[in-house]
Design a protein around this motif. Structure first.
Motif, PDB file in Angstrom:
ATOM      1  N   LYS A  56     -12.678 -12.822  -6.577  1.00 23.97           N
ATOM      2  CA  LYS A  56     -12.306 -14.347  -7.121  1.00 23.97           C
ATOM      3  C   LYS A  56     -12.908 -14.510  -5.477  1.00 23.97           C
ATOM      4  CE  LYS A  56      -9.576 -17.996  -8.314  1.00 23.97           C
ATOM      5  NZ  LYS A  56      -7.736 -17.979  -9.168  1.00 23.97           N
ATOM      6  N   ALA A  57     -11.728 -13.888  -4.397  1.00 23.14           N
ATOM      7  CA  ALA A  57     -11.612 -14.808  -2.949  1.00 23.14           C
ATOM      8  C   ALA A  57     -13.218 -14.516  -2.482  1.00 23.14           C
ATOM      9  CB  ALA A  57     -11.455 -13.810  -2.647  1.00 23.14           C
ATOM     10  N   LEU A  58     -14.433 -13.578  -2.528  1.00 14.95           N
ATOM     11  CA  LEU A  58     -15.828 -13.836  -2.078  1.00 14.95           C
ATOM     12  C   LEU A  58     -16.160 -14.384  -2.807  1.00 14.95           C
ATOM     13  CD1 LEU A  58     -16.098  -9.630  -2.579  1.00 14.95           C
ATOM     14  CD2 LEU A  58     -15.696 -11.277  -0.819  1.00 14.95           C
ATOM     15  N   LYS A  59     -15.986 -14.912  -3.795  1.00 14.87           N
ATOM     16  CA  LYS A  59     -16.795 -16.212  -4.827  1.00 14.87           C
ATOM     17  C   LYS A  59     -16.461 -17.189  -4.589  1.00 14.87           C
ATOM     18  CE  LYS A  59     -17.808 -17.942  -9.271  1.00 14.87           C
ATOM     19  NZ  LYS A  59     -17.167 -18.533 -10.766  1.00 14.87           N
ATOM     20  N   THR A  60     -15.425 -18.012  -4.661  1.00 13.91           N
ATOM     21  CA  THR A  60     -14.705 -19.304  -3.364  1.00 13.91           C
ATOM     22  C   THR A  60     -14.784 -18.897  -2.447  1.00 13.91           C
ATOM     23  OG1 THR A  60     -12.434 -18.130  -3.416  1.00 13.91           O
ATOM     24  CG2 THR A  60     -13.425 -19.528  -5.949  1.00 13.91           C
ATOM     25  N   LYS A  61     -15.085 -17.429  -1.228  1.00 14.47           N
ATOM     26  CA  LYS A  61     -14.893 -17.609   0.128  1.00 14.47           C
ATOM     27  C   LYS A  61     -13.617 -17.884   0.654  1.00 14.47           C
ATOM     28  CE  LYS A  61     -20.298 -19.394   0.830  1.00 14.47           C
ATOM     29  NZ  LYS A  61     -20.833 -17.592   0.541  1.00 14.47           N
ATOM     30  N   ALA A  62     -12.034 -17.350  -0.301  1.00 15.48           N
ATOM     31  CA  ALA A  62     -12.044 -17.789   0.249  1.00 15.48           C
ATOM     32  C   ALA A  62     -11.311 -17.282   1.162  1.00 15.48           C
ATOM     33  CB  ALA A  62     -10.312 -17.396  -0.932  1.00 15.48           C
ATOM     34  N   ILE A  63     -11.556 -15.712   1.875  1.00 16.01           N
ATOM     35  CA  ILE A  63     -11.241 -14.828   2.933  1.00 16.01           C
ATOM     36  C   ILE A  63     -11.555 -15.361   4.500  1.00 16.01           C
ATOM     37  CG2 ILE A  63     -12.258 -12.802   3.809  1.00 16.01           C
ATOM     38  CD1 ILE A  63     -11.936 -11.480   0.787  1.00 16.01           C
ATOM     39  N   GLU A  64     -13.247 -16.311   3.488  1.00 12.97           N
ATOM     40  CA  GLU A  64     -14.496 -16.970   5.001  1.00 12.97           C
ATOM     41  C   GLU A  64     -13.299 -17.962   5.732  1.00 12.97           C
ATOM     42  OE1 GLU A  64     -17.986 -17.760   3.998  1.00 12.97           O
ATOM     43  OE2 GLU A  64     -18.918 -15.247   3.102  1.00 12.97           O
ATOM     44  N   ARG A  65     -12.979 -18.268   4.989  1.00 12.99           N
ATOM     45  CA  ARG A  65     -12.315 -19.916   5.033  1.00 12.99           C
ATOM     46  C   ARG A  65     -10.681 -19.077   5.976  1.00 12.99           C
ATOM     47  NH1 ARG A  65     -13.004 -22.014   0.192  1.00 12.99           N
ATOM     48  NH2 ARG A  65     -10.794 -21.526  -0.501  1.00 12.99           N
ATOM     49  N   ALA A  66      -9.782 -17.938   5.603  1.00  7.38           N
ATOM     50  CA  ALA A  66      -8.788 -17.294   6.228  1.00  7.38           C
ATOM     51  C   ALA A  66      -9.216 -17.115   7.524  1.00  7.38           C
ATOM     52  CB  ALA A  66      -8.425 -16.966   5.043  1.00  7.38           C
ATOM     53  N   LEU A  67     -10.418 -16.584   7.215  1.00  7.41           N
ATOM     54  CA  LEU A  67     -10.806 -15.212   8.416  1.00  7.41           C
ATOM     55  C   LEU A  67     -11.303 -16.008   9.497  1.00  7.41           C
ATOM     56  CD1 LEU A  67     -10.812 -12.082   6.479  1.00  7.41           C
ATOM     57  CD2 LEU A  67      -8.631 -12.906   8.616  1.00  7.41           C
ATOM     58  N   GLU A  68     -11.810 -17.687   9.026  1.00 10.07           N
ATOM     59  CA  GLU A  68     -12.957 -18.001  10.482  1.00 10.07           C
ATOM     60  C   GLU A  68     -13.754 -17.314  10.151  1.00 10.07           C
ATOM     61  OE1 GLU A  68     -10.332 -19.937  13.117  1.00 10.07           O
ATOM     62  OE2 GLU A  68      -9.124 -21.314  11.710  1.00 10.07           O
ATOM     63  N   VAL A  69     -14.999 -16.478   9.715  1.00 13.09           N
ATOM     64  CA  VAL A  69     -15.511 -16.189  10.012  1.00 13.09           C
ATOM     65  C   VAL A  69     -16.718 -16.317   8.240  1.00 13.09           C
ATOM     66  CG1 VAL A  69     -14.627 -13.570   8.880  1.00 13.09           C
ATOM     67  CG2 VAL A  69     -16.011 -13.707  11.166  1.00 13.09           C
ATOM     68  N   LYS A  70     -17.800 -15.878   8.488  1.00 15.19           N
ATOM     69  CA  LYS A  70     -18.893 -15.395   8.116  1.00 15.19           C
ATOM     70  C   LYS A  70     -19.194 -14.261   7.769  1.00 15.19           C
ATOM     71  CE  LYS A  70     -22.412 -17.609   5.382  1.00 15.19           C
ATOM     72  NZ  LYS A  70     -22.217 -16.893   3.924  1.00 15.19           N
ATOM     73  N   LEU A  71     -18.961 -13.928   5.839  1.00 16.46           N
ATOM     74  CA  LEU A  71     -18.638 -12.305   5.509  1.00 16.46           C
ATOM     75  C   LEU A  71     -20.642 -12.139   5.234  1.00 16.46           C
ATOM     76  CD1 LEU A  71     -15.763 -11.979   3.106  1.00 16.46           C
ATOM     77  CD2 LEU A  71     -15.767 -11.221   5.586  1.00 16.46           C
ATOM     78  N   ASP A  72     -21.062 -10.884   6.023  1.00 15.69           N
ATOM     79  CA  ASP A  72     -22.524 -10.398   5.334  1.00 15.69           C
ATOM     80  C   ASP A  72     -21.984  -9.554   4.543  1.00 15.69           C
ATOM     81  OD1 ASP A  72     -21.672  -7.576   7.098  1.00 15.69           O
ATOM     82  OD2 ASP A  72     -22.259  -8.181   8.790  1.00 15.69           O
ATOM     83  N   GLU A  73     -22.865  -8.422   3.769  1.00 15.74           N
ATOM     84  CA  GLU A  73     -23.152  -8.353   2.274  1.00 15.74           C
ATOM     85  C   GLU A  73     -22.582  -6.696   3.075  1.00 15.74           C
ATOM     86  OE1 GLU A  73     -23.777  -8.938  -0.456  1.00 15.74           O
ATOM     87  OE2 GLU A  73     -24.170 -10.744   0.269  1.00 15.74           O
ATOM     88  N   GLU A  74     -22.936  -6.277   4.073  1.00 11.84           N
ATOM     89  CA  GLU A  74     -22.432  -4.352   4.192  1.00 11.84           C
ATOM     90  C   GLU A  74     -21.045  -4.878   4.583  1.00 11.84           C
ATOM     91  OE1 GLU A  74     -21.783  -1.772   8.952  1.00 11.84           O
ATOM     92  OE2 GLU A  74     -23.736  -3.354   8.276  1.00 11.84           O
ATOM     93  N   THR A  75     -20.296  -6.112   4.969  1.00 16.64           N
ATOM     94  CA  THR A  75     -18.958  -6.119   4.944  1.00 16.64           C
ATOM     95  C   THR A  75     -17.964  -6.346   3.674  1.00 16.64           C
ATOM     96  OG1 THR A  75     -18.900  -7.296   7.459  1.00 16.64           O
ATOM     97  CG2 THR A  75     -16.499  -7.450   6.516  1.00 16.64           C
ATOM     98  N   ILE A  76     -18.882  -6.504   2.837  1.00 15.55           N
ATOM     99  CA  ILE A  76     -18.646  -6.953   1.706  1.00 15.55           C
ATOM    100  C   ILE A  76     -19.001  -5.883   0.806  1.00 15.55           C
ATOM    101  CG2 ILE A  76     -18.913  -8.565  -0.816  1.00 15.55           C
ATOM    102  CD1 ILE A  76     -20.057 -10.940   0.781  1.00 15.55           C
ATOM    103  N   ALA A  77     -19.899  -5.600   1.076  1.00 16.81           N
ATOM    104  CA  ALA A  77     -19.692  -3.749  -0.208  1.00 16.81           C
ATOM    105  C   ALA A  77     -18.243  -3.010   0.897  1.00 16.81           C
ATOM    106  CB  ALA A  77     -21.055  -3.155   0.704  1.00 16.81           C
ATOM    107  N   ARG A  78     -18.333  -2.996   2.130  1.00 23.28           N
ATOM    108  CA  ARG A  78     -17.374  -2.011   2.586  1.00 23.28           C
ATOM    109  C   ARG A  78     -15.643  -2.257   1.748  1.00 23.28           C
ATOM    110  NH1 ARG A  78     -18.056  -2.009   7.689  1.00 23.28           N
ATOM    111  NH2 ARG A  78     -16.258  -4.023   7.948  1.00 23.28           N
ATOM    112  N   MET A  79     -15.941  -3.490   1.862  1.00 22.11           N
ATOM    113  CA  MET A  79     -14.313  -3.770   0.849  1.00 22.11           C
ATOM    114  C   MET A  79     -14.266  -3.791  -0.259  1.00 22.11           C
ATOM    115  SD  MET A  79     -14.016  -8.131   3.215  1.00 22.11           S
ATOM    116  CE  MET A  79     -12.922  -8.436   1.605  1.00 22.11           C
ATOM    117  N   ARG A  80     -15.569  -4.367  -0.739  1.00 19.55           N
ATOM    118  CA  ARG A  80     -15.523  -3.497  -2.243  1.00 19.55           C
ATOM    119  C   ARG A  80     -15.007  -2.004  -2.174  1.00 19.55           C
ATOM    120  NH1 ARG A  80     -20.174  -7.230  -3.700  1.00 19.55           N
ATOM    121  NH2 ARG A  80     -19.539  -9.199  -4.855  1.00 19.55           N
TER     122      ARG A  80
END
Length: 85
Positions: A56-80
């Motif tokens: 849900k946080a990835l879909k709504t970009k809540a993490i990106e807004r909170a951390l003020e950063v753009k997440l790339d696919e590699e980071t998203i895969a590592r977090m999953r």
């Protein structure tokens, strides 16, 4: 009685004790990582330790807004991977 620090999940917006949430941190170098200790320096955001809140946080970009950063696919895969373990 000692006060318990509370934090809000950026996805589901539920307040919970800090110990029960996972911290995602953006370090000074700009890298994003899951901080299991809660001690890493940098800007942090808290998430419930389940895959639904992460998605849900990835879909709504809540993490990106909170951390003020753009997440790339590699980071998203590592977090999953971190959340599924």
């Amino acid at each position: 009685m000692k006060k318990i620090p509370m934090r809000m999940c950026v996805a589901c917006r539920v307040m919970q004790p800090k110990k029960e949430l996972l911290r995602v941190v953006r370090t000074a170098e700009g890298t994003v990582a899951v901080d299991r200790t809660g001690r890493v320096n940098g800007r942090g955001a808290y998430l419930c330790p389940n895959a639904e809140c992460l998605e849900k946080a990835l879909k709504t970009k809540a993490i990106e807004r909170a951390l003020e950063v753009k997440l790339d696919e590699e980071t998203i895969a590592r977090m999953r991977g971190e959340f599924s373990s």
